[in-house]
Design a protein around this motif. Structure first.
Motif, PDB file in Angstrom:
ATOM      1  N   ARG A  69      43.325 -24.696  17.707  1.00 30.62           N
ATOM      2  CA  ARG A  69      43.823 -24.396  16.414  1.00 30.62           C
ATOM      3  C   ARG A  69      42.614 -24.541  15.673  1.00 30.62           C
ATOM      4  O   ARG A  69      41.587 -23.348  14.649  1.00 30.62           O
ATOM      5  N   ARG A  70      40.726 -25.016  16.009  1.00 31.29           N
ATOM      6  CA  ARG A  70      39.736 -25.027  15.066  1.00 31.29           C
ATOM      7  C   ARG A  70      39.103 -23.698  15.810  1.00 31.29           C
ATOM      8  O   ARG A  70      38.861 -22.544  14.490  1.00 31.29           O
ATOM      9  N   ARG A  71      39.539 -23.123  16.775  1.00 27.31           N
ATOM     10  CA  ARG A  71      38.924 -20.983  17.171  1.00 27.31           C
ATOM     11  C   ARG A  71      39.849 -20.932  16.759  1.00 27.31           C
ATOM     12  O   ARG A  71      38.599 -19.468  15.914  1.00 27.31           O
ATOM     13  N   GLY A 130      35.820 -14.608   9.938  1.00 26.86           N
ATOM     14  CA  GLY A 130      34.986 -13.527   9.783  1.00 26.86           C
ATOM     15  C   GLY A 130      34.296 -13.587  11.229  1.00 26.86           C
ATOM     16  O   GLY A 130      34.612 -14.632  12.293  1.00 26.86           O
ATOM     17  N   ASP A 131      33.731 -12.444  11.412  1.00 29.50           N
ATOM     18  CA  ASP A 131      32.668 -13.020  12.858  1.00 29.50           C
ATOM     19  C   ASP A 131      31.298 -13.828  12.634  1.00 29.50           C
ATOM     20  O   ASP A 131      31.223 -14.531  12.194  1.00 29.50           O
ATOM     21  N   VAL A 132      31.294 -14.667  13.748  1.00 28.25           N
ATOM     22  CA  VAL A 132      30.789 -16.098  13.813  1.00 28.25           C
ATOM     23  C   VAL A 132      29.770 -15.867  15.066  1.00 28.25           C
ATOM     24  O   VAL A 132      30.658 -15.476  16.193  1.00 28.25           O
ATOM     25  N   ARG A 133      28.566 -15.868  14.489  1.00 29.88           N
ATOM     26  CA  ARG A 133      27.710 -16.339  16.489  1.00 29.88           C
ATOM     27  C   ARG A 133      26.937 -16.980  15.687  1.00 29.88           C
ATOM     28  O   ARG A 133      26.585 -17.993  15.061  1.00 29.88           O
ATOM     29  N   PHE A 134      26.217 -17.221  17.431  1.00 32.60           N
ATOM     30  CA  PHE A 134      25.712 -18.544  17.466  1.00 32.60           C
ATOM     31  C   PHE A 134      23.904 -17.766  17.822  1.00 32.60           C
ATOM     32  O   PHE A 134      23.984 -17.480  19.031  1.00 32.60           O
ATOM     33  N   GLU A 135      23.289 -18.817  18.207  1.00 25.25           N
ATOM     34  CA  GLU A 135      22.183 -17.974  18.113  1.00 25.25           C
ATOM     35  C   GLU A 135      20.695 -19.201  18.355  1.00 25.25           C
ATOM     36  O   GLU A 135      21.822 -20.504  17.187  1.00 25.25           O
TER      37      GLU A 135
END
Length: 186
Positions: free
Chosen positions: A168-170, A177-182
């Protein structure tokens, strides 16, 4: 009542087996025979394997005839139980199951051997894959619950709830929208 004569040996084998199913227990099978199969006119066909006078294999089956076709299938309440052979664990297990399968096909006089829900990774599933002269239908996939690492039903439900919460969280993140991790390092 030859089935009743097997009770103590059956229970000993079931208690010694590696991860036996409840549907392989003497109580389950005896009740299935007494309350379902015998009342539907089935004939009992129980393969019992012995080594040095000790019972090492029990494969309870039933024979039915419909429209001129004789079918042998696992003894049970005729629902959706797995097709499994109760067998003592050890280096001879696979060979005993192969011999039991051969015995069933040669001596049951059945036109059709019906083994629904046979897990391919079990000794019976492997024996069927190697068995000569039989034709099989296409294996179907089925759902099942893995109890590995789960102590009880409540623990299983909690694990499922955690999985659903993560899913559900995902989905909610994806809606943002677009989620990015760095990775940020000092």
């Amino acid at each position: 009542d030859s089935l009743l004569q097997l009770e103590s040996d059956w229970n000993a084998l079931w208690n010694n087996a590696s991860a036996p199913y409840v549907s392989q227990s003497f109580t389950w099978c005896e009740l299935s025979w007494r309350e379902v199969a015998s009342k539907r006119g089935r004939r009992l066909f129980c393969v019992v394997g012995r080594s040095a006078e000790k019972v090492v294999l029990i494969w309870p089956m039933m024979i039915s005839t419909s429209h001129g076709c004789t079918t042998i299938s696992p003894l049970g309440p005729e629902g959706s139980e797995y097709s499994l052979v109760l067998c003592a664990p050890g280096p001879h297990e696979f060979g005993w199951i192969q011999r039991a399968l051969d015995y069933v096909t040669r001596h049951s006089q059945a036109d059709l051997v019906r083994l629904p829900y046979t897990p391919l990774e079990t000794p019976l599933g492997k024996a069927l894959a190697m068995f000569k002269g039989l034709r099989f239908s296409t294996p179907d996939r089925t759902s099942w619950i893995s109890w590995e690492g789960v102590d009880d039903w409540q623990s299983y439900l909690a694990r499922i709830q955690q999985l659903k919460t993560r899913q559900r969280r995902r989905r909610n993140l994806a809606k943002q929208g677009d989620v990015r991790f760095e990775l940020v390092e000092d």
